[in-house]
Design a protein around this motif. Structure first.
Motif, PDB file in Angstrom:
ATOM      1  N   ALA A  93     -36.850 -47.926   4.694  1.00  0.00           N
ATOM      2  CA  ALA A  93     -38.235 -47.473   4.795  1.00  0.00           C
ATOM      3  C   ALA A  93     -38.482 -46.820   6.142  1.00  0.00           C
ATOM      4  O   ALA A  93     -39.180 -45.809   6.242  1.00  0.00           O
ATOM      5  CB  ALA A  93     -39.182 -48.636   4.569  1.00  0.00           C
ATOM      6  N   VAL A  94     -37.907 -47.334   7.174  1.00  0.00           N
ATOM      7  CA  VAL A  94     -38.062 -46.760   8.515  1.00  0.00           C
ATOM      8  C   VAL A  94     -37.398 -45.390   8.554  1.00  0.00           C
ATOM      9  O   VAL A  94     -37.947 -44.428   9.102  1.00  0.00           O
ATOM     10  CB  VAL A  94     -37.485 -47.717   9.578  1.00  0.00           C
ATOM     11  CG1 VAL A  94     -37.414 -47.043  10.949  1.00  0.00           C
ATOM     12  CG2 VAL A  94     -38.304 -48.966   9.671  1.00  0.00           C
ATOM     13  N   LYS A  95     -36.211 -45.288   7.958  1.00  0.00           N
ATOM     14  CA  LYS A  95     -35.528 -43.999   7.951  1.00  0.00           C
ATOM     15  C   LYS A  95     -36.322 -42.936   7.175  1.00  0.00           C
ATOM     16  O   LYS A  95     -36.439 -41.777   7.609  1.00  0.00           O
ATOM     17  CB  LYS A  95     -34.148 -44.139   7.306  1.00  0.00           C
ATOM     18  CG  LYS A  95     -33.145 -44.868   8.177  1.00  0.00           C
ATOM     19  CD  LYS A  95     -31.809 -44.968   7.426  1.00  0.00           C
ATOM     20  CE  LYS A  95     -30.858 -45.869   8.184  1.00  0.00           C
ATOM     21  NZ  LYS A  95     -29.632 -46.083   7.424  1.00  0.00           N
ATOM     22  N   ASP A  96     -36.905 -43.329   6.036  1.00  0.00           N
ATOM     23  CA  ASP A  96     -37.675 -42.382   5.237  1.00  0.00           C
ATOM     24  C   ASP A  96     -38.919 -41.925   5.991  1.00  0.00           C
ATOM     25  O   ASP A  96     -39.272 -40.727   5.959  1.00  0.00           O
ATOM     26  CB  ASP A  96     -38.090 -43.028   3.907  1.00  0.00           C
ATOM     27  CG  ASP A  96     -36.881 -43.255   2.979  1.00  0.00           C
ATOM     28  OD1 ASP A  96     -35.823 -42.630   3.249  1.00  0.00           O
ATOM     29  OD2 ASP A  96     -36.992 -44.054   2.037  1.00  0.00           O
ATOM     30  N   ALA A  97     -39.589 -42.829   6.682  1.00  0.00           N
ATOM     31  CA  ALA A  97     -40.804 -42.481   7.403  1.00  0.00           C
ATOM     32  C   ALA A  97     -40.479 -41.518   8.552  1.00  0.00           C
ATOM     33  O   ALA A  97     -41.233 -40.565   8.804  1.00  0.00           O
ATOM     34  CB  ALA A  97     -41.486 -43.730   7.943  1.00  0.00           C
ATOM     35  N   GLN A  98     -39.373 -41.732   9.231  1.00  0.00           N
ATOM     36  CA  GLN A  98     -38.998 -40.850  10.319  1.00  0.00           C
ATOM     37  C   GLN A  98     -38.657 -39.460   9.797  1.00  0.00           C
ATOM     38  O   GLN A  98     -39.032 -38.451  10.391  1.00  0.00           O
ATOM     39  CB  GLN A  98     -37.781 -41.445  11.085  1.00  0.00           C
ATOM     40  CG  GLN A  98     -37.369 -40.676  12.307  1.00  0.00           C
ATOM     41  CD  GLN A  98     -38.439 -40.691  13.378  1.00  0.00           C
ATOM     42  OE1 GLN A  98     -39.043 -41.728  13.644  1.00  0.00           O
ATOM     43  NE2 GLN A  98     -38.693 -39.553  13.986  1.00  0.00           N
ATOM     44  N   ALA A  99     -37.966 -39.370   8.668  1.00  0.00           N
ATOM     45  CA  ALA A  99     -37.581 -38.077   8.092  1.00  0.00           C
ATOM     46  C   ALA A  99     -38.827 -37.317   7.651  1.00  0.00           C
ATOM     47  O   ALA A  99     -38.907 -36.099   7.810  1.00  0.00           O
ATOM     48  CB  ALA A  99     -36.646 -38.293   6.893  1.00  0.00           C
ATOM     49  N   LYS A 100     -39.820 -38.018   7.138  1.00  0.00           N
ATOM     50  CA  LYS A 100     -41.051 -37.394   6.703  1.00  0.00           C
ATOM     51  C   LYS A 100     -41.797 -36.808   7.899  1.00  0.00           C
ATOM     52  O   LYS A 100     -42.347 -35.698   7.816  1.00  0.00           O
ATOM     53  CB  LYS A 100     -41.911 -38.428   5.982  1.00  0.00           C
ATOM     54  CG  LYS A 100     -43.135 -37.883   5.293  1.00  0.00           C
ATOM     55  CD  LYS A 100     -43.806 -39.019   4.554  1.00  0.00           C
ATOM     56  CE  LYS A 100     -45.047 -38.523   3.882  1.00  0.00           C
ATOM     57  NZ  LYS A 100     -45.758 -39.581   3.208  1.00  0.00           N
ATOM     58  N   GLU A 123     -33.753 -57.553   1.525  1.00  0.00           N
ATOM     59  CA  GLU A 123     -35.006 -57.263   2.231  1.00  0.00           C
ATOM     60  C   GLU A 123     -34.709 -56.511   3.530  1.00  0.00           C
ATOM     61  O   GLU A 123     -35.433 -55.602   3.915  1.00  0.00           O
ATOM     62  CB  GLU A 123     -35.744 -58.575   2.502  1.00  0.00           C
ATOM     63  CG  GLU A 123     -37.147 -58.435   2.978  1.00  0.00           C
ATOM     64  CD  GLU A 123     -38.085 -57.882   1.889  1.00  0.00           C
ATOM     65  OE1 GLU A 123     -39.135 -57.387   2.299  1.00  0.00           O
ATOM     66  OE2 GLU A 123     -37.786 -57.942   0.693  1.00  0.00           O
ATOM     67  N   ILE A 124     -33.631 -56.919   4.228  1.00  0.00           N
ATOM     68  CA  ILE A 124     -33.258 -56.272   5.489  1.00  0.00           C
ATOM     69  C   ILE A 124     -32.928 -54.802   5.210  1.00  0.00           C
ATOM     70  O   ILE A 124     -33.370 -53.907   5.927  1.00  0.00           O
ATOM     71  CB  ILE A 124     -32.062 -56.997   6.131  1.00  0.00           C
ATOM     72  CG1 ILE A 124     -32.466 -58.408   6.567  1.00  0.00           C
ATOM     73  CG2 ILE A 124     -31.537 -56.232   7.340  1.00  0.00           C
ATOM     74  CD1 ILE A 124     -31.331 -59.274   7.019  1.00  0.00           C
ATOM     75  N   GLY A 125     -32.175 -54.552   4.188  1.00  0.00           N
ATOM     76  CA  GLY A 125     -31.804 -53.182   3.858  1.00  0.00           C
ATOM     77  C   GLY A 125     -33.006 -52.341   3.451  1.00  0.00           C
ATOM     78  O   GLY A 125     -33.097 -51.163   3.778  1.00  0.00           O
ATOM     79  N   ARG A 126     -33.963 -52.929   2.712  1.00  0.00           N
ATOM     80  CA  ARG A 126     -35.144 -52.217   2.270  1.00  0.00           C
ATOM     81  C   ARG A 126     -35.978 -51.782   3.462  1.00  0.00           C
ATOM     82  O   ARG A 126     -36.449 -50.643   3.533  1.00  0.00           O
ATOM     83  CB  ARG A 126     -35.975 -53.105   1.340  1.00  0.00           C
ATOM     84  CG  ARG A 126     -37.194 -52.388   0.739  1.00  0.00           C
ATOM     85  CD  ARG A 126     -38.087 -53.351   0.006  1.00  0.00           C
ATOM     86  NE  ARG A 126     -38.719 -54.344   0.870  1.00  0.00           N
ATOM     87  CZ  ARG A 126     -39.757 -54.096   1.680  1.00  0.00           C
ATOM     88  NH1 ARG A 126     -40.251 -52.893   1.741  1.00  0.00           N
ATOM     89  NH2 ARG A 126     -40.277 -55.059   2.413  1.00  0.00           N
ATOM     90  N   VAL A 127     -36.162 -52.635   4.434  1.00  0.00           N
ATOM     91  CA  VAL A 127     -36.975 -52.305   5.604  1.00  0.00           C
ATOM     92  C   VAL A 127     -36.300 -51.197   6.405  1.00  0.00           C
ATOM     93  O   VAL A 127     -36.961 -50.244   6.855  1.00  0.00           O
ATOM     94  CB  VAL A 127     -37.211 -53.569   6.467  1.00  0.00           C
ATOM     95  CG1 VAL A 127     -37.842 -53.210   7.791  1.00  0.00           C
ATOM     96  CG2 VAL A 127     -38.049 -54.562   5.725  1.00  0.00           C
ATOM     97  N   SER A 128     -34.990 -51.293   6.594  1.00  0.00           N
ATOM     98  CA  SER A 128     -34.281 -50.250   7.340  1.00  0.00           C
ATOM     99  C   SER A 128     -34.417 -48.900   6.641  1.00  0.00           C
ATOM    100  O   SER A 128     -34.622 -47.872   7.311  1.00  0.00           O
ATOM    101  CB  SER A 128     -32.791 -50.600   7.443  1.00  0.00           C
ATOM    102  OG  SER A 128     -32.643 -51.787   8.188  1.00  0.00           O
TER     103      SER A 128
END
Length: 172
Positions: free
Chosen positions: A162-169, A155-160
């Motif tokens: 998701a944050v990286k993908d949102a920033q790249a977008k 779960e910790i890895g999934r959230v991290s």
């Protein structure tokens, strides 16, 4: 400025000179404590008497007091002032001796109190309390009433991620 013994002889009467001589060292060290107290009292009385005479003469000279019974105001006021200083210096020496005696008595009294306290401490039984029931087990943990929150490592890895993908977008 100091007044020499020759000046003391010139200014003081025989009786006064004899007593003031006792206030000089080494004679002062040879006196008994009671004699030192008597000498201090006599010196203070003489100094105060001469101080009052000088003050009265000064008041008479300024016209604020009557000049009856005080003698010639100008003739010996300086001599009386010097005489007063002789007595003041003698009082200072005697007071220093009294202070030293007082300090020695106080130190002796404190020393006796310390020795008595040390004697009492050494003669009393030592107090070593028992360790109690848990002397061999050591400290025991106390449970907490808080709710334990456990997070899955995935779960910790999934959230991290998701944050990286949102920033790249947002950056594109």
């Amino acid at each position: 400025m100091g007044v020499g013994i020759a000046s003391e002889r010139r200014l003081l009467s025989e009786d006064e000179l004899e007593r003031v001589k006792h206030s000089h060292y080494p004679d002062l060290g040879k006196l008994e404590p009671d004699d030192v107290l008597v000498l201090a009292k006599w010196l203070r009385e003489r100094r105060n008497r001469i101080r009052d005479i000088v003050a009265t003469r000064r008041r008479a000279r300024r016209g604020k007091a009557s000049s009856s019974g005080i003698g010639a105001p100008e003739a010996s006021e300086r001599g009386l002032s010097e005489k007063k200083q002789i007595f003041a210096r003698a009082i200072r020496r005697v007071n220093a001796r009294l202070d030293r005696e007082r300090t020695e008595r106080r130190r002796e009294r404190i020393r006796m109190n310390f020795d008595e306290a040390l004697r009492r401490k050494r003669s009393s039984a030592r107090h070593h309390p028992q360790a109690g029931d848990t002397s061999k087990d050591g400290m025991q943990p106390i449970g907490s009433d808080r709710r334990a929150v456990t997070t899955e490592p995935s779960e910790i890895g999934r959230v991290s991620q998701a944050v990286k993908d949102a920033q790249a977008k947002r950056d594109n």
